[in-house]
Design a protein around this motif. Sequence first.
Motif, PDB file in Angstrom:
ATOM      1  N   LYS A   2       4.152  -0.670  -1.737  1.00  0.00           N
ATOM      2  CA  LYS A   2       4.285   0.058  -0.617  1.00  0.00           C
ATOM      3  C   LYS A   2       4.946  -0.422   0.420  1.00  0.00           C
ATOM      4  N   LEU A   3       4.619  -1.554   0.841  1.00  0.00           N
ATOM      5  CA  LEU A   3       5.190  -2.231   2.204  1.00  0.00           C
ATOM      6  C   LEU A   3       6.647  -2.231   2.051  1.00  0.00           C
ATOM      7  N   ALA A   4       7.371  -2.618   0.832  1.00  0.00           N
ATOM      8  CA  ALA A   4       8.609  -2.763   0.623  1.00  0.00           C
ATOM      9  C   ALA A   4       9.491  -1.513   1.152  1.00  0.00           C
ATOM     10  N   SER A   5       8.698  -0.146   0.668  1.00  0.00           N
ATOM     11  CA  SER A   5       9.713   1.033   0.822  1.00  0.00           C
ATOM     12  C   SER A   5      10.072   1.290   2.360  1.00  0.00           C
ATOM     13  N   GLU A   6       9.190   0.917   3.126  1.00  0.00           N
ATOM     14  CA  GLU A   6       9.492   1.118   4.703  1.00  0.00           C
ATOM     15  C   GLU A   6      10.361   0.134   5.121  1.00  0.00           C
ATOM     16  N   ALA A  42      12.088 -11.122   3.194  1.00  0.00           N
ATOM     17  CA  ALA A  42      10.978 -11.778   2.349  1.00  0.00           C
ATOM     18  C   ALA A  42       9.966 -10.613   1.965  1.00  0.00           C
ATOM     19  N   VAL A  43       9.768  -9.464   2.570  1.00  0.00           N
ATOM     20  CA  VAL A  43       9.047  -8.315   2.140  1.00  0.00           C
ATOM     21  C   VAL A  43       9.635  -7.593   1.022  1.00  0.00           C
ATOM     22  N   LEU A  44      11.037  -7.255   1.073  1.00  0.00           N
ATOM     23  CA  LEU A  44      11.652  -6.703  -0.031  1.00  0.00           C
ATOM     24  C   LEU A  44      11.544  -7.559  -1.165  1.00  0.00           C
ATOM     25  N   SER A  45      11.694  -8.892  -1.315  1.00  0.00           N
ATOM     26  CA  SER A  45      11.707  -9.641  -2.238  1.00  0.00           C
ATOM     27  C   SER A  45      10.179  -9.840  -2.882  1.00  0.00           C
ATOM     28  N   ALA A  46       9.255  -9.479  -2.094  1.00  0.00           N
ATOM     29  CA  ALA A  46       7.887 -10.126  -2.298  1.00  0.00           C
ATOM     30  C   ALA A  46       7.203 -10.038  -3.836  1.00  0.00           C
ATOM     31  N   ASP A  47       7.614  -8.781  -4.423  1.00  0.00           N
ATOM     32  CA  ASP A  47       7.234  -8.499  -5.673  1.00  0.00           C
ATOM     33  C   ASP A  47       7.987  -9.114  -6.845  1.00  0.00           C
ATOM     34  N   THR A 239      -0.524 -14.749  -2.627  1.00  0.00           N
ATOM     35  CA  THR A 239       0.090 -15.699  -1.666  1.00  0.00           C
ATOM     36  C   THR A 239       0.799 -15.010  -0.510  1.00  0.00           C
ATOM     37  N   TYR A 240       1.040 -13.662  -0.816  1.00  0.00           N
ATOM     38  CA  TYR A 240       1.613 -12.762   0.452  1.00  0.00           C
ATOM     39  C   TYR A 240       0.512 -12.573   1.415  1.00  0.00           C
ATOM     40  N   TYR A 241      -0.682 -12.765   1.185  1.00  0.00           N
ATOM     41  CA  TYR A 241      -1.859 -12.465   2.317  1.00  0.00           C
ATOM     42  C   TYR A 241      -2.357 -14.179   2.677  1.00  0.00           C
ATOM     43  N   THR A 242      -2.560 -15.047   1.507  1.00  0.00           N
ATOM     44  CA  THR A 242      -3.164 -16.277   2.090  1.00  0.00           C
ATOM     45  C   THR A 242      -2.225 -17.037   2.816  1.00  0.00           C
TER      46      THR A 242
END
Length: 260
Positions: A2-6, A42-47, A239-242
């Motif tokens: 969901k974060l990536a859509s914005e 980095a957010v867009l490619s996180a998944d 690891t996106y959060y840690t």
Amino acid sequence: MKLASEHQAFWDAGHKNYPDQMRSDGFGGQLFSPKALDGIKAVLSADHSDRFARPSDRDWMSSIYPWTGDQRATKIGALAKTYRGLIIYKTPFDLALYPRLIWELQPRTILELGSCQGGSGLWFADNMSVLCERLGEVHSFDLYIELVHENAKKHPLLSFHQIDLSDVANFDEKLLAGLPHPWLVIDDAHVQIFSVFSYLNKFLVSGDYYVIEDNPVFANKEIIDGFQLIERAGYLIDTYYTDAFGTNVTCASNAWLRKS
């Protein structure tokens, strides 16, 4: 994600309306700086990255110990933080991370183990009311329920339950079985953490999150053995959060866990 859509909307609008600034050699001030654009990418490619990791593949070192990271200018730091006047024992890093996860996960149920004065439960309930498209429930569990402030008890999404967490048989199984998913479980009680995890795991489903605060920082034999149990149960470290602020810069080292 969901974060990536914005973030994708910003990326698309930038390329459509400001293509020169979006180039790698473009100049658009701080908004379009290479560092800012790298953060968006980095957010867009996180998944599509190595975001999720097995506990056995991770070190326990932290770039900054989060409970002292905000004491450089004050003597008390995180231990003196309040929310709406109530005690909230959360580091500044975790206060930034939880809203991000609530927005991404859209939890229908938040389970908090350890209530203290009710400040953190109130904070979670307020975040849910603002960030979740479908309102859910926050349930906070503690033995010393008389310490919870009346102002926390007034929130319509928040319920407090008196329970001795040293025995998982004290949980209300009927209550847990009826709570909607996704779940976000936060263990801030530090009581029989792996026995409680094993019990609650029976109710969690794929995609739910389980965060264990504070105890993993010590990484002793009990923690290492417990995380082997967690790995066998099919959980991966997000690891996106840690690692959002550096390796394990969180009170929940290697313990932002997603059920696979």
